[in-house]
Design a protein around this motif. Structure first.
Motif, PDB file in Angstrom:
ATOM      1  N   GLY A 129       0.835  -1.282  -0.100  1.00 32.60           N
ATOM      2  CA  GLY A 129      -0.035  -0.010  -0.112  1.00 32.60           C
ATOM      3  C   GLY A 129       0.796   1.221  -0.008  1.00 32.60           C
ATOM      4  N   PHE A 130       1.874   1.335   0.749  1.00 30.20           N
ATOM      5  CA  PHE A 130       2.528   2.424   0.795  1.00 30.20           C
ATOM      6  C   PHE A 130       3.559   2.610  -0.477  1.00 30.20           C
ATOM      7  N   GLY A 131       3.827   1.349  -1.069  1.00 26.88           N
ATOM      8  CA  GLY A 131       4.345   1.375  -2.370  1.00 26.88           C
ATOM      9  C   GLY A 131       3.699   1.983  -3.576  1.00 26.88           C
ATOM     10  N   LEU A 132       2.264   1.499  -3.419  1.00 31.71           N
ATOM     11  CA  LEU A 132       1.388   2.327  -4.462  1.00 31.71           C
ATOM     12  C   LEU A 132       1.177   3.643  -4.184  1.00 31.71           C
ATOM     13  N   ALA A 133       1.092   3.973  -2.816  1.00 34.41           N
ATOM     14  CA  ALA A 133       0.884   5.511  -2.463  1.00 34.41           C
ATOM     15  C   ALA A 133       2.116   6.082  -2.965  1.00 34.41           C
ATOM     16  N   LEU A 134       3.436   5.760  -3.092  1.00 39.49           N
ATOM     17  CA  LEU A 134       4.463   6.338  -3.446  1.00 39.49           C
ATOM     18  C   LEU A 134       4.755   6.519  -5.021  1.00 39.49           C
ATOM     19  N   ALA A 135       4.165   5.312  -5.500  1.00 40.65           N
ATOM     20  CA  ALA A 135       4.019   5.467  -7.101  1.00 40.65           C
ATOM     21  C   ALA A 135       3.082   6.497  -7.653  1.00 40.65           C
ATOM     22  N   LEU A 136       1.826   6.670  -6.834  1.00 33.40           N
ATOM     23  CA  LEU A 136       1.011   7.697  -7.331  1.00 33.40           C
ATOM     24  C   LEU A 136       1.620   9.173  -6.818  1.00 33.40           C
ATOM     25  N   GLY A 137       2.344   9.235  -5.813  1.00 29.96           N
ATOM     26  CA  GLY A 137       3.033  10.531  -5.557  1.00 29.96           C
ATOM     27  C   GLY A 137       4.083  10.793  -6.618  1.00 29.96           C
ATOM     28  N   ILE A 138       4.836  10.069  -7.181  1.00 27.09           N
ATOM     29  CA  ILE A 138       5.653  10.246  -8.269  1.00 27.09           C
ATOM     30  C   ILE A 138       4.932  10.652  -9.539  1.00 27.09           C
ATOM     31  N   LEU A 139       3.733   9.861  -9.648  1.00 30.48           N
ATOM     32  CA  LEU A 139       2.780  10.177 -11.092  1.00 30.48           C
ATOM     33  C   LEU A 139       2.053  11.472 -10.855  1.00 30.48           C
ATOM     34  N   GLY A 178      11.961  12.711 -14.996  1.00 23.60           N
ATOM     35  CA  GLY A 178      12.575  13.798 -14.118  1.00 23.60           C
ATOM     36  C   GLY A 178      12.347  13.307 -12.735  1.00 23.60           C
ATOM     37  N   ASN A 179      11.272  12.743 -12.349  1.00 24.80           N
ATOM     38  CA  ASN A 179      10.809  12.321 -10.991  1.00 24.80           C
ATOM     39  C   ASN A 179      11.427  11.199 -10.667  1.00 24.80           C
ATOM     40  N   ILE A 180      11.706  10.160 -11.778  1.00 25.53           N
ATOM     41  CA  ILE A 180      12.435   8.879 -11.290  1.00 25.53           C
ATOM     42  C   ILE A 180      13.839   9.486 -11.095  1.00 25.53           C
ATOM     43  N   PHE A 181      14.329  10.525 -11.556  1.00 23.48           N
ATOM     44  CA  PHE A 181      15.733  10.742 -11.284  1.00 23.48           C
ATOM     45  C   PHE A 181      15.759  11.373 -10.109  1.00 23.48           C
ATOM     46  N   ALA A 182      14.894  12.181  -9.722  1.00 21.23           N
ATOM     47  CA  ALA A 182      14.569  12.750  -8.382  1.00 21.23           C
ATOM     48  C   ALA A 182      14.589  11.882  -7.262  1.00 21.23           C
ATOM     49  N   LEU A 183      13.776  10.695  -7.599  1.00 24.62           N
ATOM     50  CA  LEU A 183      13.391   9.603  -6.679  1.00 24.62           C
ATOM     51  C   LEU A 183      14.923   9.120  -6.177  1.00 24.62           C
ATOM     52  N   PHE A 184      15.768   8.608  -7.023  1.00 25.34           N
ATOM     53  CA  PHE A 184      17.049   8.305  -6.798  1.00 25.34           C
ATOM     54  C   PHE A 184      17.901   9.210  -5.964  1.00 25.34           C
ATOM     55  N   ILE A 235      20.209  16.078   0.248  1.00 32.52           N
ATOM     56  CA  ILE A 235      19.583  16.861  -1.233  1.00 32.52           C
ATOM     57  C   ILE A 235      18.156  16.210  -1.345  1.00 32.52           C
ATOM     58  N   ASN A 236      17.559  15.438  -0.529  1.00 31.15           N
ATOM     59  CA  ASN A 236      16.371  14.781  -0.975  1.00 31.15           C
ATOM     60  C   ASN A 236      15.295  15.520  -1.403  1.00 31.15           C
ATOM     61  N   ILE A 237      15.086  16.367  -0.451  1.00 29.80           N
ATOM     62  CA  ILE A 237      13.867  17.480  -0.526  1.00 29.80           C
ATOM     63  C   ILE A 237      14.229  18.506  -1.535  1.00 29.80           C
ATOM     64  N   ALA A 238      15.238  18.924  -1.752  1.00 29.48           N
ATOM     65  CA  ALA A 238      15.557  19.978  -2.648  1.00 29.48           C
ATOM     66  C   ALA A 238      15.550  19.518  -4.065  1.00 29.48           C
ATOM     67  N   VAL A 287      13.869  19.477  -9.529  1.00 30.65           N
ATOM     68  CA  VAL A 287      13.519  18.984 -10.672  1.00 30.65           C
ATOM     69  C   VAL A 287      12.137  19.453 -11.213  1.00 30.65           C
ATOM     70  N   ASN A 288      10.946  19.391 -10.243  1.00 35.81           N
ATOM     71  CA  ASN A 288       9.738  19.732 -10.532  1.00 35.81           C
ATOM     72  C   ASN A 288       9.830  21.291 -10.781  1.00 35.81           C
ATOM     73  N   GLY A 289      10.353  22.001 -10.169  1.00 39.40           N
ATOM     74  CA  GLY A 289      10.298  23.458 -10.258  1.00 39.40           C
ATOM     75  C   GLY A 289      10.858  23.769 -11.906  1.00 39.40           C
ATOM     76  N   TYR A 290      11.730  23.322 -12.185  1.00 43.00           N
ATOM     77  CA  TYR A 290      12.293  23.354 -13.416  1.00 43.00           C
ATOM     78  C   TYR A 290      11.411  22.847 -14.602  1.00 43.00           C
TER      79      TYR A 290
END
Length: 236
Positions: A75-85, A138-144, A151-154, A159-162
Motif C-alpha cells: 500500500g505504501f509502495g502504491l501510494a509512493l508510485a502515485l506520488g511520483i505520477l 525527471g521524477n524517477i531521477f529525483a526519486l534516486f 539533497i532529497n527534498i531539494a 526537478v519539478n520546479g524546472y
C-alpha cells in the motif's frame, strides 16, 4: 511579478467563471488517479503476490501476519508510485484543459488584449504526452536523489520546479506564438519561470490540494506570460 501571478492564479480557482474548467480538470485528475491505483494494485497482485508465495512456501499458520505486513508495504509502495505520477498526471490534464482555463482568464482579466489561439486537439495531446514522459523521467531521477541525505527534498523541488515551470509557461505562450518562439521567450525569462515553477512544485507537494495543480499552474502561467509580454513590449 511572480507572486502576483501566483496570487491571481489562486484567485482564479475560486472564480465562478472558472468553475466549469476547474470541475473538468479536477474530475479527470481524480479519475486518472483512481484508474492508476486499481491498475497498479492489480499488477502487484497478479505478478508480485505469486512470486512472494513461491519465495516463502509452506509458511506455518502463525506466520500469516507476514501477508498482512506485505499488504501494508504494498500500500505504501502504491501510494509512493502515485506520488511520483501526480506531476505527469497534472501535466496531461493541464494540456487538455489549459485552453479552457486560459480563455476564461483572458476574457475576464485581459479583455483589451487579442485573444489567444487554442492548440488543435492532436497537438495538445502530443504536447501533453511528451511533457508527461519528461516529467516521469525527471521524477524517477529525483526519486534516486531522494535516497541521498541532505539533497532529497531539494531534488524534488529543483526537478519539478524546472520541468513544471518550463512546460506550463510554454503551454501558455503557445496560445500566442509558435513553439519555437515560446521556447525563446521561456529562455529569456528563465529565472522568473523557474521561480514560478518552484511555487507550482510547492503547491504540488501538498496532499489533496495538489489535485488542483493543473488549474492553479495553468492560471498562474497565463498571468506570468501576460506580465512578461507587457514588460517586453514596454521595453520595445
Amino acid at each position: 511579478m511572480i507572486f502576483e501571478a501566483a496570487r491571481r492564479g489562486a484567485a482564479n480557482l475560486l472564480s465562478p467563471t472558472s468553475r466549469s474548467a476547474l470541475f473538468k480538470s479536477l474530475g479527470l485528475t481524480i479519475l486518472i488517479l483512481i484508474g492508476l491505483w486499481f491498475g497498479l494494485s492489480g499488477t502487484f497482485e497478479h505478478y508480485a503476490m505469486p512470486w512472494l508465495e513461491q519465495l516463502v512456501p509452506g509458511l506455518p499458520d502463525w506466520a500469516g501476519w507476514l501477508g498482512f505486513v506485505a499488504g501494508i508495504v504494498a500500500g505504501f509502495g502504491l501510494a509512493l508510485a502515485l506520488g511520483i505520477l501526480i506531476a505527469p498526471i497534472t501535466a496531461i490534464v493541464a494540456g487538455l484543459f489549459l485552453d479552457d482555463i486560459a480563455e476564461v482568464i483572458e476574457r475576464e482579466d485581459y479583455p483589451a488584449d487579442p485573444p489567444g489561439r487554442a492548440m488543435p486537439l492532436g497537438a495538445a495531446i502530443t504536447q501533453s504526452a511528451q511533457f508527461m514522459l519528461v516529467v516521469i523521467a525527471g521524477n524517477i531521477f529525483a526519486l534516486f536523489l531522494m535516497l541521498i541525505p541532505g539533497i532529497n527534498i531539494a531534488a524534488f523541488f529543483l526537478v519539478n520546479g524546472y520541468l513544471l515551470g518550463r512546460e506550463y509557461f510554454e503551454f501558455a505562450a503557445m496560445r500566442f506564438h509558435s513553439p519555437q518562439e515560446a521556447r525563446r521567450l521561456r529562455s529569456r525569462n528563465s529565472g522568473s519561470v523557474f521561480l514560478a515553477g518552484l511555487i507550482i512544485a510547492a503547491f504540488l507537494s501538498v496532499p489533496i490540494l495538489n489535485l488542483l495543480t493543473p488549474m492553479f499552474a495553468a492560471s498562474m502561467m497565463v498571468h506570468l506570460f501576460k506580465m512578461t509580454e507587457r514588460r517586453r513590449l514596454a521595453r520595445g
